[in-house]
Design a protein around this motif. Sequence first.
Motif, PDB file in Angstrom:
ATOM      1  N   LEU B  49      -7.499  11.349  -8.632  1.00  0.00           N
ATOM      2  CA  LEU B  49      -8.281  12.523  -9.028  1.00  0.00           C
ATOM      3  C   LEU B  49      -9.759  12.215  -9.155  1.00  0.00           C
ATOM      4  N   PHE B  50     -10.080  11.006  -9.630  1.00  0.00           N
ATOM      5  CA  PHE B  50     -11.486  10.746  -9.921  1.00  0.00           C
ATOM      6  C   PHE B  50     -12.220  10.031  -8.796  1.00  0.00           C
ATOM      7  N   THR B  51     -11.481   9.504  -7.805  1.00  0.00           N
ATOM      8  CA  THR B  51     -12.203   8.828  -6.727  1.00  0.00           C
ATOM      9  C   THR B  51     -12.177   9.631  -5.443  1.00  0.00           C
ATOM     10  N   HIS B  52     -11.631  10.855  -5.504  1.00  0.00           N
ATOM     11  CA  HIS B  52     -11.642  11.711  -4.316  1.00  0.00           C
ATOM     12  C   HIS B  52     -10.957  11.061  -3.125  1.00  0.00           C
ATOM     13  N   THR B  53      -9.875  10.342  -3.399  1.00  0.00           N
ATOM     14  CA  THR B  53      -9.098   9.797  -2.293  1.00  0.00           C
ATOM     15  C   THR B  53      -7.748  10.473  -2.317  1.00  0.00           C
ATOM     16  N   SER B  54      -6.945  10.223  -1.311  1.00  0.00           N
ATOM     17  CA  SER B  54      -5.538  10.540  -1.493  1.00  0.00           C
ATOM     18  C   SER B  54      -4.741   9.440  -0.806  1.00  0.00           C
ATOM     19  N   TRP B  55      -3.535   9.246  -1.305  1.00  0.00           N
ATOM     20  CA  TRP B  55      -2.768   8.071  -0.911  1.00  0.00           C
ATOM     21  C   TRP B  55      -1.627   8.521  -0.020  1.00  0.00           C
ATOM     22  N   GLN B  56      -1.435   7.797   1.061  1.00  0.00           N
ATOM     23  CA  GLN B  56      -0.306   8.109   1.948  1.00  0.00           C
ATOM     24  C   GLN B  56       0.420   6.831   2.271  1.00  0.00           C
ATOM     25  N   TRP B  57       1.719   6.953   2.460  1.00  0.00           N
ATOM     26  CA  TRP B  57       2.496   5.750   2.711  1.00  0.00           C
ATOM     27  C   TRP B  57       3.699   6.147   3.524  1.00  0.00           C
ATOM     28  N   LEU B  72       0.190  11.098  -2.168  1.00  0.00           N
ATOM     29  CA  LEU B  72      -0.284  11.468  -3.496  1.00  0.00           C
ATOM     30  C   LEU B  72      -1.683  12.035  -3.327  1.00  0.00           C
ATOM     31  N   ASP B  73      -1.782  13.368  -3.364  1.00  0.00           N
ATOM     32  CA  ASP B  73      -3.106  13.970  -3.253  1.00  0.00           C
ATOM     33  C   ASP B  73      -3.506  14.584  -4.589  1.00  0.00           C
ATOM     34  N   ALA B  74      -4.583  15.345  -4.589  1.00  0.00           N
ATOM     35  CA  ALA B  74      -5.106  15.857  -5.865  1.00  0.00           C
ATOM     36  C   ALA B  74      -4.076  16.700  -6.596  1.00  0.00           C
ATOM     37  N   LEU B  75      -3.388  17.581  -5.850  1.00  0.00           N
ATOM     38  CA  LEU B  75      -2.436  18.479  -6.517  1.00  0.00           C
ATOM     39  C   LEU B  75      -1.289  17.685  -7.133  1.00  0.00           C
ATOM     40  N   SER B  76      -0.724  16.721  -6.374  1.00  0.00           N
ATOM     41  CA  SER B  76       0.370  15.914  -6.930  1.00  0.00           C
ATOM     42  C   SER B  76      -0.119  15.131  -8.138  1.00  0.00           C
ATOM     43  N   SER B  77      -1.335  14.583  -8.043  1.00  0.00           N
ATOM     44  CA  SER B  77      -1.832  13.776  -9.155  1.00  0.00           C
ATOM     45  C   SER B  77      -2.017  14.621 -10.401  1.00  0.00           C
ATOM     46  N   PHE B  78      -2.445  15.857 -10.203  1.00  0.00           N
ATOM     47  CA  PHE B  78      -2.639  16.769 -11.328  1.00  0.00           C
ATOM     48  C   PHE B  78      -1.343  16.906 -12.127  1.00  0.00           C
ATOM     49  N   LEU B 125       7.098  15.161  -6.490  1.00  0.00           N
ATOM     50  CA  LEU B 125       5.648  15.328  -6.426  1.00  0.00           C
ATOM     51  C   LEU B 125       5.031  14.594  -5.252  1.00  0.00           C
ATOM     52  N   ILE B 126       5.609  13.410  -4.892  1.00  0.00           N
ATOM     53  CA  ILE B 126       4.931  12.649  -3.848  1.00  0.00           C
ATOM     54  C   ILE B 126       5.610  12.777  -2.493  1.00  0.00           C
ATOM     55  N   ALA B 127       6.789  13.435  -2.413  1.00  0.00           N
ATOM     56  CA  ALA B 127       7.455  13.546  -1.123  1.00  0.00           C
ATOM     57  C   ALA B 127       6.635  14.438  -0.198  1.00  0.00           C
ATOM     58  N   SER B 128       6.461  13.973   1.020  1.00  0.00           N
ATOM     59  CA  SER B 128       5.709  14.786   1.961  1.00  0.00           C
ATOM     60  C   SER B 128       6.614  15.122   3.126  1.00  0.00           C
ATOM     61  N   ASN B 129       7.858  15.325   2.786  1.00  0.00           N
ATOM     62  CA  ASN B 129       8.891  15.409   3.783  1.00  0.00           C
ATOM     63  C   ASN B 129      10.020  16.213   3.180  1.00  0.00           C
ATOM     64  N   GLY B 130      10.443  17.281   3.848  1.00  0.00           N
ATOM     65  CA  GLY B 130      11.401  18.209   3.277  1.00  0.00           C
ATOM     66  C   GLY B 130      12.683  17.570   2.790  1.00  0.00           C
ATOM     67  N   LEU B 131      13.195  16.614   3.561  1.00  0.00           N
ATOM     68  CA  LEU B 131      14.472  15.996   3.217  1.00  0.00           C
ATOM     69  C   LEU B 131      14.364  15.226   1.900  1.00  0.00           C
ATOM     70  N   TYR B 132      13.300  14.417   1.779  1.00  0.00           N
ATOM     71  CA  TYR B 132      13.147  13.615   0.567  1.00  0.00           C
ATOM     72  C   TYR B 132      12.745  14.486  -0.610  1.00  0.00           C
ATOM     73  N   PHE B 133      12.042  15.557  -0.311  1.00  0.00           N
ATOM     74  CA  PHE B 133      11.730  16.526  -1.356  1.00  0.00           C
ATOM     75  C   PHE B 133      13.031  17.034  -1.964  1.00  0.00           C
ATOM     76  N   LEU B 134      13.983  17.421  -1.102  1.00  0.00           N
ATOM     77  CA  LEU B 134      15.248  17.962  -1.602  1.00  0.00           C
ATOM     78  C   LEU B 134      16.054  16.896  -2.335  1.00  0.00           C
ATOM     79  N   LEU B 135      15.998  15.663  -1.838  1.00  0.00           N
ATOM     80  CA  LEU B 135      16.713  14.579  -2.525  1.00  0.00           C
ATOM     81  C   LEU B 135      16.163  14.393  -3.931  1.00  0.00           C
ATOM     82  N   GLY B 136      14.822  14.330  -4.023  1.00  0.00           N
ATOM     83  CA  GLY B 136      14.192  14.192  -5.323  1.00  0.00           C
ATOM     84  C   GLY B 136      14.529  15.374  -6.216  1.00  0.00           C
TER      85      GLY B 136
END
Lengths: 302, 649
Positions: B49-57, B72-78, B125-136
Amino acid sequence: MSILEPACYLLFWILVPPLLPGIINRVKAKVAGRQGPPLLQLYYDLCKLWRKNIVLSTLASPGFLIAPTVAWVATLTAAMLIPLAGAGNINPFDGDVILMVYLLALARFCTAWGAMETGSAFEGMGTAREVSFAVLAEIGIITAMLTLIMHSGSITLVNMFIPLSGSNATLLAIGVFILLLAENCRVPFDDPTTHLELTMIHEVMVLDHSGPPWALILHGAAIKLMLFAIILVQIIFPVSEMPLGQSLLWLAGGVLAVTIAVGLVESLIARLAFRRVPLLLTIGFLFCLFPLLLTWMGMSYE
Amino acid sequence: MYEIITPILLLSFLCAMIGSLAAITLPRVWTILTLIALMSAFGAGCFVLFTHTSWQWESSFSLSETPVFLQLDALSSFFLLLLAVVAIAGTIYARSYWPDSRYPHSSVQGRLWWNLMLTGMVLVLIASNGLYFLLGWELFAVSAFFLITLDSHNPQVRNAGWLYLAASHAGTIVLFAFFTTLAVHTGSWELGPVTHLPELKPLFWLALLGFGIKAGIFPLHIWLPSAHANAPSHVSALLSGVALKIGMYGIIRFSGWLPLPTLAGWVLAGAGCTSAVLGVAFALGQHDLKRLLAYHSVENIGIILMGLGFGIVALEHGLPYWGILALAGGLLHIWNHGLFKALLFFGAGAVLQTTKTREMSTLGGLWRCMPWTAGLFALGSLAICGLPPLNGFVSEWLIYSGLLTASTLVTPLSLGAATIAVLLSITSALALACFIKVCGVVFLGAPRSRQAENAKECDWNMRTAMLVLAGACVTIGLLPTLVWPVLMRVASTWSPSALPNIPPALISLGNAHLLLAVLGVVTVLGMLVFVRNKIHRAPTWDCGYVRPTPRMQYTAGSFAGIITAWFSSILRPVTYQLRPTTFFPVKATDISHTPETVLKYLIQPVGRVFIVLGDLATSFQHGRIQSYILYLFMALLVLVGAVTMVHLW
């Protein structure tokens, strides 16, 4: 801005408001053909209460002393946000109108908290009524403010009071006057001269207070009356564009007129049957709502 | 720059997993590991949130040819920050609230599912993929069920758990439909902006329904009151403070990624108004402390939606300044509600732990035995009523500012804005009435029962948890400018250009809050010093209150009577009265109770239809083998007939 200016506002709001209940009582006395209490009676009462001791209910927590104090501070801060005609207010900002309404709500929370401290049926009843009817009163106040906002195009209190058209100003003034009577527990909603009847709303909430906290409650009530009177006057005569001295004179005259009107209402009308109270509050709300709709329609046809 | 987040989140995950192993035998190790996990998650969120980055993996590991893709982008971090703060407080609180000494079996389960639920929510919050979103999502939903039913000996708790599970899975079904449709249209499970596909517009309604059930939007909130009331209090706090917000996260996320239908903003704002006003009206009718707080969650979700919905309306007008204010208010209310609601549930838990009852009308006068809880609960009440100078007011003020500024435009939109503003004022006035009722009946006055008289203050673990949250409430209230950059980072979800400077009005509001706080504290201290030698104690005077008994006090039901009568056509309160009919005093009774009306009058009748249909179906299944052979034979005949028909055609 020097320190002097806020100090002047503070002094004004501390020293002047207790005059209003004195004027109301004089008007009532004159109408009834009595001599009546001196004009400065409330000042004497406040000085006397300030020196007195406190009788505290055995059930009461320290909150019983804290609550009236916070309520007084909140009311005073709300009052400081109100522009005094040409003099404006200290620190105007966009949305200060909401802060004012919510500071009054904070004061209400504190008064209600104090009443619930004593564990009495009577004060519980008053609190239940006060917070329930406050819902209707708050709708009215927000609607009145919305009318002014829509008309003036500003959400800052200083810029909100610009001349409404005659019919709108009349409707809104009637609505705000009804709200003034309700919020300041005057007849026909409530009777500030008695504490002993089962139809009371606000006054039963403060039965157990005594000494300095009671002085703060009385003083806070006077401030609130003055606050509503000043809003009402500026709705009818938007005096902020006149030169400073003249506008202050107009404001003072207007507040005096409103106070006399409150006194006359109190002398001529009996208190309303309890079940009618929500009805009258709703009527007050409607008086604020119609100018809102009229303002919107008038402006969208232009 | 953002590579540093990978090890932090890995550490967080490992600590959470090892912590859940340690949960079985080593509660202290569990506490430490869980706290480390949450603090590192907090750190990662702050960093983004404070360094204006977002994390992808992206991992090479894949499930059904779908690689794991985390972001992990701003919205997820919030949302991650909120989750971390509430869960840190909850972990500390749980040590004393659900200890091994009192619950030898369920405390182990509680710790285990706690970590799994947190993991599930973070994965969502960090899933960027429908399947893992549903698993979580499933992991989070199921572990929440086990946490709600920790005290599974109690049939009420089991019922609440089943209702939650059913509602939650109804939502999951909708989300399955949503994600699969999305995947079919985009060609992969990967999630991202699809605003260029206008044919996906109706999907927004599906997302709103699926996530709305989790978020508890009226009338989809039916599972919420009983689940929040019957769960252990630290779980209630997490459910109300964070889990509902995960539903909101879904709505916000997909309102940014999907092409929005024309009326989306107004529908959200309308749902918000309904939730807010009816949520607080139902809350006023409750006598159960935690149930009442649960209905306030419905109310606050409504306030959040008022801001967000109106902000989304503004998107269609190019997101002018008033839209940004409303959006910022809605977003900030997500944090605020998480903080003060968790605080209030912790306070309710402290009361419940010592008095063993949630029934408000048997409590009273608790401030004497529990001054810390009473004080902190009062602070939470002021915050939830949206009173200055606390955080609840800051977010409501932002929403109001947006609405009022919009109402100065002379368009039909300004009437809509004015209506929402009036409804918001009704909501907060009703909330004030409700919290005066709660504080007055539970903490003030005279004790109404022996349990209330002999209550004990909670220990330092629980107090620390409450103090952490109270501190956060006060900080946001007094320094609102601190959170503005964060809100603007998050608002860029909708529109990348939304990064204006701190509004001068917000700075003034912060100053006014500081002034009010200083003035209030100084005056109160001055007053207390001034009167310290002037106090005499006596029984409540109250115009000659001769023989007071605690039973004469106003109860929760009588206090709210006026307002519940106004709303009685919707609330449908059930009353039972036994009036004295003779001239001499006899026993009289008056019981009133507000049921979950939507469940009782809407969902249950529909459910009964299904049960009747199910009963009809079971009459075919009776164990007589001859009939079964007849069914087979008939099915065969029908099949042969159908095939022949098809061929003849």
